[in-house]
Design an enzyme around this catalytic site. Structure first.
Site, PDB file in Angstrom:
ATOM      1  N   GLU A  93       0.632  -1.063   0.276  1.00  0.00           N
ATOM      2  CA  GLU A  93       0.210   0.156   0.166  1.00  0.00           C
ATOM      3  C   GLU A  93       0.820   0.781   0.146  1.00  0.00           C
ATOM      4  O   GLU A  93       2.234   1.404   0.489  1.00  0.00           O
ATOM      5  CB  GLU A  93      -1.500   0.316   1.080  1.00  0.00           C
ATOM      6  CG  GLU A  93      -1.969  -1.199   1.053  1.00  0.00           C
ATOM      7  CD  GLU A  93      -2.992  -1.446   1.749  1.00  0.00           C
ATOM      8  OE1 GLU A  93      -4.168  -1.280   1.958  1.00  0.00           O
ATOM      9  OE2 GLU A  93      -2.723  -0.907   3.367  1.00  0.00           O
ATOM     10  N   CYS A 106       3.957   8.566   1.326  1.00  0.00           N
ATOM     11  CA  CYS A 106       4.129   7.375   2.078  1.00  0.00           C
ATOM     12  C   CYS A 106       3.809   6.184   1.844  1.00  0.00           C
ATOM     13  O   CYS A 106       2.937   5.134   0.668  1.00  0.00           O
ATOM     14  CB  CYS A 106       3.503   7.680   3.434  1.00  0.00           C
ATOM     15  SG  CYS A 106       2.827   6.311   4.962  1.00  0.00           S
ATOM     16  N   CYS A 113       6.772  -6.829   7.204  1.00  0.00           N
ATOM     17  CA  CYS A 113       7.428  -6.883   7.876  1.00  0.00           C
ATOM     18  C   CYS A 113       8.065  -7.302   9.119  1.00  0.00           C
ATOM     19  O   CYS A 113       7.761  -8.174   9.662  1.00  0.00           O
ATOM     20  CB  CYS A 113       7.213  -5.500   8.408  1.00  0.00           C
ATOM     21  SG  CYS A 113       8.354  -4.712   9.658  1.00  0.00           S
ATOM     22  N   CYS A 117       6.151  -4.488  16.178  1.00  0.00           N
ATOM     23  CA  CYS A 117       6.081  -4.280  16.853  1.00  0.00           C
ATOM     24  C   CYS A 117       4.246  -4.200  17.223  1.00  0.00           C
ATOM     25  O   CYS A 117       3.926  -4.601  16.640  1.00  0.00           O
ATOM     26  CB  CYS A 117       6.409  -2.814  16.298  1.00  0.00           C
ATOM     27  SG  CYS A 117       8.054  -2.282  15.971  1.00  0.00           S
ATOM     28  N   CYS A 120       1.380  -2.735  16.234  1.00  0.00           N
ATOM     29  CA  CYS A 120       1.272  -2.179  14.299  1.00  0.00           C
ATOM     30  C   CYS A 120       1.100  -3.299  13.542  1.00  0.00           C
ATOM     31  O   CYS A 120       1.149  -4.328  14.117  1.00  0.00           O
ATOM     32  CB  CYS A 120       3.545  -2.006  13.648  1.00  0.00           C
ATOM     33  SG  CYS A 120       3.184  -1.473  12.037  1.00  0.00           S
ATOM     34  N   CYS A 342      -1.289   5.465   9.851  1.00  0.00           N
ATOM     35  CA  CYS A 342      -0.079   4.677   9.909  1.00  0.00           C
ATOM     36  C   CYS A 342      -0.872   3.790  10.804  1.00  0.00           C
ATOM     37  O   CYS A 342      -1.150   3.456  11.711  1.00  0.00           O
ATOM     38  CB  CYS A 342       0.914   5.655  11.606  1.00  0.00           C
ATOM     39  SG  CYS A 342       0.602   7.306  11.151  1.00  0.00           S
TER      40      CYS A 342
HETATM   41  N1  SAH Z   1       9.357   0.263   9.790  1.00  0.00           N
HETATM   42  C1  SAH Z   1       9.628   1.759  10.343  1.00  0.00           C
HETATM   43  C2  SAH Z   1       8.408   2.587   8.802  1.00  0.00           C
HETATM   44  C3  SAH Z   1       7.076   1.862   8.847  1.00  0.00           C
HETATM   45  S1  SAH Z   1       6.146   2.420   9.987  1.00  0.00           S
HETATM   46  C4  SAH Z   1       9.806   2.395  11.483  1.00  0.00           C
HETATM   47  O1  SAH Z   1       9.332   1.129  12.417  1.00  0.00           O
HETATM   48  O2  SAH Z   1       9.379   4.068  12.034  1.00  0.00           O
HETATM   49  C5  SAH Z   1       5.742   4.614  10.577  1.00  0.00           C
HETATM   50  C6  SAH Z   1       5.497   4.816  11.754  1.00  0.00           C
HETATM   51  O3  SAH Z   1       3.921   4.613  11.968  1.00  0.00           O
HETATM   52  C7  SAH Z   1       6.091   4.562  12.954  1.00  0.00           C
HETATM   53  O4  SAH Z   1       6.667   5.573  13.926  1.00  0.00           O
HETATM   54  C8  SAH Z   1       5.392   3.220  13.349  1.00  0.00           C
HETATM   55  O5  SAH Z   1       5.802   2.811  14.674  1.00  0.00           O
HETATM   56  C9  SAH Z   1       3.949   3.950  13.399  1.00  0.00           C
HETATM   57  N2  SAH Z   1       2.660   3.476  13.713  1.00  0.00           N
HETATM   58  C10 SAH Z   1       2.735   1.949  14.088  1.00  0.00           C
HETATM   59  N3  SAH Z   1       1.947   1.139  13.954  1.00  0.00           N
HETATM   60  C11 SAH Z   1       0.771   2.341  14.567  1.00  0.00           C
HETATM   61  C12 SAH Z   1      -0.485   2.547  14.718  1.00  0.00           C
HETATM   62  N4  SAH Z   1      -1.366   1.725  14.692  1.00  0.00           N
HETATM   63  N5  SAH Z   1      -0.753   3.732  15.034  1.00  0.00           N
HETATM   64  C13 SAH Z   1      -0.239   4.744  14.611  1.00  0.00           C
HETATM   65  N6  SAH Z   1       1.091   4.532  14.568  1.00  0.00           N
HETATM   66  C14 SAH Z   1       1.623   3.609  13.794  1.00  0.00           C
END
Ligand code: SAH
Length: 372
Positions: A93, A106, A113, A117, A120, A342
């Protein structure tokens, strides 16, 4: 499926080498490169300053192949989300977020991934594979084709690119760095260094390597003020804890000619990392690091154990940091009616039932376009 060379895969330097290999004049390479990225051509026939013979030769051995659009959705706030299919049928996406003069794209760097985390949704699908340079650049190429490119419309709709879609960019190092090269190239997209941002959860070896190529802005997904909490939220912290990570970020800033500040991303999770004590601890941790702090309200997704912090708690958290002298921005959630916020980017296009249900639920708010 063709196994011809996809020209979107090549940096300008690589294209010069390629032209030499096929016994063509090297100066033709930047001309073709411009057609690809400035005029976002998808057909050799459009390249009016290229001879008939060269066009025929290129057609024989190369392709210009962007990702295929499965679905294009536009949110009521103007955010556009594309669900894209790669040649081997993987779904990724890309999201465009307009904001006045600025237009941020974006983009994804991997299918899925590996970092897991806990807040996420991309993590839930696990890791599938790295994207190629062509697949990464292809997202920008495609957005420029759909929205209008500078050379074709006189307007630069995509002014900023952030690697904040699916995947961890520093775990797909070379294709990501080559894609940045094409984004910054004056013969390519000509974006300013400060307007291309790699966001990382803290892959320290990749970050240390990037110091040698420190040509783009950096964002760090910190999300916690101490190792105990960060271990739970961003498990790669167990391997590269805060005391190893932050010096590496500082080194990047010292050597970078893109930006002298790192953007600290901090997702606001109710009752988990959003207390006043957490804010004070964060201020202490970051007191010597040149940074701005981006508070991101958590975007929920099905089956998550987390909730978004209340506005009151987000405001209190931000105020504590501001009083300590930090620049704090609370990110507005954009495109949530199309699940484009995000952490909501998943390869869910493959899950037809859920998609259809969602479309029914959101009917009226969004426009779904069929792209031919
Ligand atoms: N792997 C990279 C880039 C992808 S995530 C990283 O971790 O930075 C992009 C951003 O979105 C990151 O800061 C991530 O922590 C945040 N993110 C992921 N899941 C989210 C969620 N459910 N709500 C808000 N932000 C989120």
């Amino acid at each position: 499926m063709s196994d011809k060379l996809n020209l979107l895969d090549l940096t300008r330097e690589e294209m010069v080498e390629f032209f030499k290999e096929i016994n063509e004049k090297p100066f033709r390479a930047p001309q073709v490169f411009k057609w690809l990225h400035q005029f976002v051509a998808d057909d050799f026939e459009q390249m009016s300053n290229i001879s008939k013979d060269l066009k025929a030769k290129l057609k024989e051995i190369c392709v210009i192949e962007g990702p295929e659009i499965i679905e294009e959705q536009e949110s009521k706030d103007g955010t556009v989300k594309w669900a894209l299919r790669t040649k081997d049928g993987q779904a990724i996406e890309t999201v465009f977020i307009p904001d006045g003069e600025r237009g941020t794209l974006c983009i994804s760097s991997q299918v899925g991934c590996a970092l897991d985390c806990s807040f996420c949704s991309t993590a839930q699908q696990g890791f599938n594979r790295n994207l190629t340079t062509a697949e990464i650049v292809g997202q920008v190429w495609l957005a420029a084709r759909r929205l209008g490119a500078l050379r074709t419309t006189g307007k630069r709709r995509v002014s900023n690119v952030v690697f904040m879609g699916m995947g961890e960019p520093l775990q797909n190092y070379t294709p990501v760095v080559n894609a940045c090269d094409i984004l910054l190239d004056d013969f390519g997209y000509g974006l300013s260094k400060r307007r291309v941002t790699i966001s990382t959860s803290g892959v320290v070896p990749g970050l240390n390597k990037l110091i040698q190529n420190a040509d783009v802005a950096l964002a760090l997904s910190l999300h916690a003020p101490n190792n105990e909490l960060r271990d739970q939220l961003v498990p790669i912290n167990k391997k590269y804890p805060i005391e190893v990570l932050l010096p590496s970020v500082q080194q990047y800033l010292n050597d970078s000619n893109a930006s002298k500040k790192v953007t600290i991303e901090y997702v606001m999770l109710k009752g988990t990392n959003d207390t006043a004590a957490n804010a004070r601890e964060l201020a202490e941790l970051l007191k010597d690091l040149p940074c701005k702090i981006n508070l991101i309200p958590f975007n929920p997704f099905p089956k998550t154990r987390y909730e978004t912090s209340t506005q009151k708690d987000i405001d209190r958290f931000g105020e504590i940091l501001i009083k300590k002298g930090f620049i704090v921005v609370t990110r507005r959630t954009r495109g949530d009616d199309i699940d484009a916020a995000c952490g909501q980017l998943v390869g869910e296009v493959l899950d037809r039932t859920r998609r259809q249900e969602r479309l029914k639920r959101k009917a009226g708010d969004i426009e779904v376009r069929t792209v031919s």
